[in-house]
Design a protein around this motif. Structure first.
Motif, PDB file in Angstrom:
ATOM      1  N   GLU A 101      21.700  44.559 -76.556  1.00  0.00           N
ATOM      2  CA  GLU A 101      20.638  43.579 -76.814  1.00  0.00           C
ATOM      3  C   GLU A 101      20.801  42.361 -75.895  1.00  0.00           C
ATOM      4  O   GLU A 101      19.817  41.825 -75.382  1.00  0.00           O
ATOM      5  N   ARG A 104      19.453  43.137 -72.607  1.00  0.00           N
ATOM      6  CA  ARG A 104      17.983  43.086 -72.612  1.00  0.00           C
ATOM      7  C   ARG A 104      17.502  41.634 -72.533  1.00  0.00           C
ATOM      8  O   ARG A 104      16.681  41.296 -71.684  1.00  0.00           O
ATOM      9  N   ARG A 107      18.516  39.989 -69.273  1.00  0.00           N
ATOM     10  CA  ARG A 107      18.170  40.821 -68.116  1.00  0.00           C
ATOM     11  C   ARG A 107      19.385  41.052 -67.214  1.00  0.00           C
ATOM     12  O   ARG A 107      19.341  40.818 -66.002  1.00  0.00           O
ATOM     13  N   ILE A 111      16.651  48.341 -67.148  1.00  0.00           N
ATOM     14  CA  ILE A 111      16.090  48.790 -68.428  1.00  0.00           C
ATOM     15  C   ILE A 111      16.460  50.253 -68.684  1.00  0.00           C
ATOM     16  O   ILE A 111      16.566  50.674 -69.837  1.00  0.00           O
ATOM     17  N   ILE A 114      19.701  50.215 -70.517  1.00  0.00           N
ATOM     18  CA  ILE A 114      19.474  49.663 -71.855  1.00  0.00           C
ATOM     19  C   ILE A 114      18.865  50.718 -72.766  1.00  0.00           C
ATOM     20  O   ILE A 114      19.354  50.962 -73.879  1.00  0.00           O
ATOM     21  N   GLN A 115      17.813  51.379 -72.294  1.00  0.00           N
ATOM     22  CA  GLN A 115      17.142  52.383 -73.115  1.00  0.00           C
ATOM     23  C   GLN A 115      18.042  53.587 -73.397  1.00  0.00           C
ATOM     24  O   GLN A 115      18.068  54.103 -74.518  1.00  0.00           O
ATOM     25  N   GLU A 118      20.685  52.500 -75.941  1.00  0.00           N
ATOM     26  CA  GLU A 118      20.067  52.338 -77.268  1.00  0.00           C
ATOM     27  C   GLU A 118      19.852  53.703 -77.920  1.00  0.00           C
ATOM     28  O   GLU A 118      20.129  53.877 -79.111  1.00  0.00           O
TER      29      GLU A 118
END
Length: 154
Positions: A101, A104, A107, A111, A114-115, A118
């Protein structure tokens, strides 16, 4: 590439030197590579064979050992996830999710990472443990390089 523990390197120094004549030797301490030993003859032979390529080969070998260290670290984390009490496992996952988090919000990374993290961190613990040490469709080494398991088995 041959590897010696730091204790073995001290106790079997002659064998270490002999092994380093043909190729670099990695010296590990607590499961992490701490140093490489290579003889001058090894570098001379490598440079005579292919001076430009020898540096690249050494860099690739070094990168492979770094990835091996990351994989071992994540195997230990995966073992913790699979065997810990629900409370400890929940805390590990909660901390990892907090790191993702933060990535995210601030930055701090792509991404894509991050995805993917997650998605992994929402899996059941056994499945999560398996994914962390797999290739994950070619993403395994990159995800282990950009890992949310800050300070765990570091």
């Amino acid at each position: 590439m041959q590897q010696f523990s730091s204790t073995d390197a001290k106790q079997r120094f002659g064998q270490l030197l002999k092994a380093s004549a043909s190729a670099p030797v990695a010296i590990e301490k607590h499961g992490k590579v701490q140093a490489y030993l290579a003889s001058p003859e090894f570098f001379e032979r490598a440079q005579k064979k292919d001076p430009e390529n020898s540096a690249r080969k050494l860099a690739r070998a070094n990168q492979a050992l770094i990835e091996k260290d990351r994989l071992i670290r994540h195997q230990r984390i995966a073992f913790d996830l699979a065997t810990s009490t629900p409370g400890k496992r929940g805390l590990l996952i909660k901390n990892a999710l907090a790191v993702v988090e933060r990535w995210r919000v601030e930055r701090l990374c792509s991404i894509d990472y991050i995805q993917k993290w997650e998605h992994i961190l929402k899996m059941p613990p056994q499945e999560m443990a398996t994914m962390m040490v797999s290739d994950i469709d070619g993403w395994g080494p990159s995800l282990r390089q950009n890992s949310p398991w800050v300070g765990v088995h570091a």
